[in-house]
Design a protein around this motif. Sequence first.
Motif, PDB file in Angstrom:
ATOM      1  N   THR A 165      -2.397  -1.311   9.123  1.00 24.67           N
ATOM      2  CA  THR A 165      -1.204  -0.534   8.758  1.00 24.67           C
ATOM      3  C   THR A 165      -1.184   0.792   9.493  1.00 24.67           C
ATOM      4  O   THR A 165      -0.167   1.184  10.073  1.00 24.67           O
ATOM      5  N   VAL A 166      -2.306   1.502   9.490  1.00 28.35           N
ATOM      6  CA  VAL A 166      -2.383   2.788  10.186  1.00 28.35           C
ATOM      7  C   VAL A 166      -2.121   2.599  11.674  1.00 28.35           C
ATOM      8  O   VAL A 166      -1.419   3.401  12.313  1.00 28.35           O
ATOM      9  N   GLU A 167      -2.667   1.547  12.250  1.00 30.04           N
ATOM     10  CA  GLU A 167      -2.509   1.340  13.686  1.00 30.04           C
ATOM     11  C   GLU A 167      -1.076   0.960  14.059  1.00 30.04           C
ATOM     12  O   GLU A 167      -0.609   1.282  15.156  1.00 30.04           O
ATOM     13  N   SER A 225      -3.622   6.702   3.682  1.00 31.31           N
ATOM     14  CA  SER A 225      -3.161   5.569   2.884  1.00 31.31           C
ATOM     15  C   SER A 225      -4.165   5.225   1.792  1.00 31.31           C
ATOM     16  O   SER A 225      -5.357   5.484   1.922  1.00 31.31           O
ATOM     17  N   HIS A 226      -3.662   4.629   0.721  1.00 29.70           N
ATOM     18  CA  HIS A 226      -4.520   3.975  -0.266  1.00 29.70           C
ATOM     19  C   HIS A 226      -3.756   2.786  -0.849  1.00 29.70           C
ATOM     20  O   HIS A 226      -2.700   2.420  -0.342  1.00 29.70           O
ATOM     21  N   GLY A 256       0.827  -1.202   0.000  1.00 30.35           N
ATOM     22  CA  GLY A 256       0.000   0.000   0.000  1.00 30.35           C
ATOM     23  C   GLY A 256       0.856   1.244   0.000  1.00 30.35           C
ATOM     24  O   GLY A 256       2.081   1.188   0.101  1.00 30.35           O
ATOM     25  N   THR A 257       0.206   2.383  -0.139  1.00 28.03           N
ATOM     26  CA  THR A 257       0.872   3.679  -0.138  1.00 28.03           C
ATOM     27  C   THR A 257       0.473   4.407   1.136  1.00 28.03           C
ATOM     28  O   THR A 257      -0.713   4.564   1.416  1.00 28.03           O
ATOM     29  N   VAL A 258       1.452   4.855   1.889  1.00 33.65           N
ATOM     30  CA  VAL A 258       1.192   5.439   3.212  1.00 33.65           C
ATOM     31  C   VAL A 258       1.915   6.766   3.345  1.00 33.65           C
ATOM     32  O   VAL A 258       3.073   6.894   2.957  1.00 33.65           O
ATOM     33  N   TRP A 288     -10.995   3.566  15.709  1.00 32.21           N
ATOM     34  CA  TRP A 288      -9.797   2.829  15.341  1.00 32.21           C
ATOM     35  C   TRP A 288      -8.762   3.791  14.742  1.00 32.21           C
ATOM     36  O   TRP A 288      -9.008   4.980  14.603  1.00 32.21           O
ATOM     37  N   GLY A 289      -7.613   3.258  14.387  1.00 35.87           N
ATOM     38  CA  GLY A 289      -6.631   4.078  13.678  1.00 35.87           C
ATOM     39  C   GLY A 289      -5.595   4.693  14.591  1.00 35.87           C
ATOM     40  O   GLY A 289      -4.863   3.985  15.284  1.00 35.87           O
TER      41      GLY A 289
END
Length: 325
Positions: A262-264, A250-251, A60-62, A203-204
């Motif tokens: 991923t974010v977490e 992200s996407h 992914g792209t972050v 979340w996140g």
Amino acid sequence: MPHRRTVTLAAAALLGAVLLSAAPTATAAERTPICRAPNNPALAKQLTRDLRAALAKRSGTVSLALYDDRTRASCVLGEGIRYDSASIVKVLIMEATLRRAEAWGRPLTGWERRNIRPMIHSSDNMAASRLWNDVGQPSLAATLNRAGTTRTSLGPYGYWGLTRTTAADQLRLLGALTNPHSFLKSRSYALKLMGEVRKDQRWGVTAGMPRGLRAHLKNGWLPRATHGWRIHSIGVFTGSGRTYRLAVLSHDNPSMSYGVRTVERVAQAVHRGLNKGRAIARGFTPADEISGRSDGSVPPRAPELPDPYDLVGPDGDAAAFPVVP
């Protein structure tokens, strides 16, 4: 104002699809976060190391942007990449509504309050549409300018969820809620609303946060034909004598649960670095508590408007795109 296009939607979509398919897909591990802490180089080194580890082997792209008011620590990653905002644009809509009321020297009307609260608390899309149309694009653009954003453009054709933005610009919008010299006077009201987001949408960026801090956040979760799931989480953390801001966008996520994790992982690394020795109040969100349903910020009928220059963007070099506290 949205960029005026001189080609048809069909032609633009075809051109964008061709160019995007020709470009390599960026991955989270391809970029190294850049962290700085003027008075604590050891902290900067640790944050960089932990964030790199958090993103290792993640596809992914972050992008991320962090600023801690106490230590002046900052981190950036993929800062030049623009994303469809999905529901995090609701923070901008809220700020524009508050700014208009203050400019007119009046409190919020009952109608405004009845729409702002559900828009933030439960991510109500009808409330967001009503406020977006009522405030209008000139006021929304003026709010972006006041916040100091540089690469955010309002969603075209009334699709507010297709507002394109960067992690750095989201950090600037969060800064309008924490800076005592901000153009906004209603900061405590806005933070209160963001602190009351309903449980299943917390979340996140909350993952890994320590006890004694309060999270004020807004998330976005949107799947589209291009770039898969957009999973975004932005938040302000207050309490225990400190305030810090974190934006993770992200996407290219294969699923909502994958993007949330991923974010977490990023959030956990940030909280651990800034709060050494503090007991954790919240861990990762269990997979069975992640809905897997779109936030509905962009209706299915909305056209795909790929723009490879927006979506790929620069590589996030900090010298080109410095964080502005």
